[in-house]
Design an enzyme around this catalytic site. Structure first.
Site, PDB file in Angstrom:
ATOM      1  N   ASN A 209       0.854  -1.193   0.000  1.00 20.93           N
ATOM      2  CA  ASN A 209       0.000   0.000   0.000  1.00 20.93           C
ATOM      3  C   ASN A 209       0.886   1.237   0.000  1.00 20.93           C
ATOM      4  OD1 ASN A 209       0.552   0.769   2.861  1.00 20.93           O
ATOM      5  ND2 ASN A 209      -0.400  -1.215   3.249  1.00 20.93           N
ATOM      6  N   ARG A 210       0.270   2.399  -0.011  1.00 22.39           N
ATOM      7  CA  ARG A 210       1.032   3.636  -0.223  1.00 22.39           C
ATOM      8  C   ARG A 210       1.687   4.186   1.046  1.00 22.39           C
ATOM      9  NH1 ARG A 210       0.170   5.483  -5.249  1.00 22.39           N
ATOM     10  NH2 ARG A 210      -1.799   4.954  -6.269  1.00 22.39           N
TER      11      ARG A 210
END
Ligand code: CTP
Length: 404
Positions: A209-210
């Protein structure tokens, strides 16, 4: 008596147009009872007169390594200081400090001190946004230096943008806060998780994920700065606080294996990591090849849920431990966060609207709402992640003193 009464503060002034505002900072520090020793760089002298500072401060201005009878003014100033504040800090002075170049009295003093340091950058927007400046600030943050970020507004030459020196009142607030809280976590053990987990698909590909880990690392830095014994379990390769025990992990399962056996030994647990909720059910232990799926074919990646070990931490929470979770949300932020606070038996949750501008994943800034099991509801508007970290630990300490 104010927090600043009798405190020895070195005020470093570097060569930017905002140097005139440092006069006001100097006056306010002296008014609040501090003993202020001003150091002006050669550049600063082009913008403001040493006489003004000498008249307002507690000691005459010093500008050079060679003015005093003592051949080592920097060690005297650095060792005696309770705090050093650099306002304004130019891109050059930030770079010199980050890289340990002690070629003038100010940078030599900064390198020679163990006192807390506050850096207040001021420069044109283009310079402020330059990756070199941001990278240097990141190095300083990683060493526990407090950055008071510049504000938006009118700049020299009529330009408008981010880069204006923070207001003197905000700089004073940072000084007071730093002196007040510099050691309030002494004797406490703090466990922090940071970063997004990486879940393997095959031996070369991952789902992640970011999350950049910046917020978790900032919490670890702030905790270490305030005297805590810090354990940081992280998925990212970022600067870590000096003295912290660092455990590097990659997947949710590895993070769980690292955290669960040691959590109970900690007084404060801050789960800032963005732990994957799902991972591939089958991990192939070699690289998947395109031709395995026929012409134009694609692999079907079946996901399975990961284990939410924050729930386990809530269930197994020892008496006296403060457990903090994060809620990264894009919708119904407060309601969702409050539900997680209750469901996971947390003491505090940091509600993070990761859809808002300049907030959450990958940014240096964030805006959060702190929700406590005791009903606390505290808004922290858009600011530097280190200042968010400070607000989180302030809230933790407020909860701990109220339940003592
Ligand atoms: N967390 C965890 N283990 C997981 C997932 C999340 O320990 N497998 C922790 C995170 O570190 C964070 C908190 O739980 O502190 C909330 O994570 P988040 O992903 O926002 O919430 P979820 O419980 O996954 O809920 P939802 O999917 O509804 O957003």
């Amino acid at each position: 008596m104010t927090m600043l009464q009798g405190r020895r503060i070195v005020l470093g002034v570097t060569g930017g147009i905002a140097a005139y505002k440092a006069i006001e900072v100097c006056r306010r520090l002296v008014d609040a009872g501090a003993h202020v020793s001003p150091i002006l760089t050669e550049g600063a002298m082009h913008f403001v007169g040493a006489t003004t500072f000498s008249a307002l401060a507690s000691e005459p201005v010093q500008t050079s390594l060679w003015d005093e009878e003592s051949p080592i003014p920097h060690t005297r100033l650095g060792q005696q200081a309770d705090l050093i504040v650099v306002a304004p800090a130019t891109a050059r002075s930030i770079a010199a400090y980050a890289h340990g170049l002690s070629d003038d009295l100010l940078t030599a003093t900064l390198i020679a001190t163990r006192a807390p340091v506050i850096v207040c950058p001021a420069m044109h927007t283009e310079m402020w946004e330059h990756p070199a400046v941001q990278a240097n600030l990141e190095i300083l943050r990683g060493r526990g230096v407090i950055i008071v970020p510049p504000a938006e507004g009118r700049l020299a030459g009529g330009d408008v943008g981010t880069g204006r020196l923070a207001e003197p009142a905000d700089i004073l607030a940072a000084v007071e806060h730093s002196l007040a809280s510099s050691q309030d976590l002494t004797g406490l053990r703090v466990l922090v998780t940071a970063g997004g987990t990486r879940e393997a698909i095959d031996s070369v590909r991952v789902i992640t994920n970011r999350s950049s880990g910046k917020q978790g690392h900032a919490v670890a830095e702030e905790a270490a700065y305030r005297g805590a014994e810090v354990t940081l379990v992280t998925t990212v390769d970022r600067p870590t606080p000096a003295g912290a025990t660092v455990i590097r992990v990659s997947s949710a399962a590895e993070m769980q294996d690292a955290v669960m056996p040691i959590a109970a030994e900690h007084d404060i647990v801050v789960m800032a990591a963005a732990v994957a909720d799902f991972r591939p059910a089958v991990v192939v232990d070699r690289k998947l090849k395109k031709d395995e799926f026929g012409q134009g074919g694609t692999p079907q990646i079946v996901l399975e849920p990961t284990h939410d070990f924050l729930v386990d931490l809530g269930l197994a929470k020892p008496a006296g431990q403060t457990l903090v979770g994060f809620a990264a949300e894009t919708d119904d932020v407060i309601d969702n966060a409050r539900a997680k606070l209750v469901r996971k038996r947390l003491d505090l949750i940091v509600a993070n609207d990761v859809g808002a501008a300049r907030c959450g994943f990958e940014h240096d800034t964030n805006a959060v709402v702190l929700l406590g099991a005791d009903g606390m509801h505290h808004n922290v508007p858009l600011t530097d992640k280190r200042i968010i970290a400070r607000a989180i630990l302030d809230a933790v300490m407020a909860l701990r003193t109220s339940t003592d």
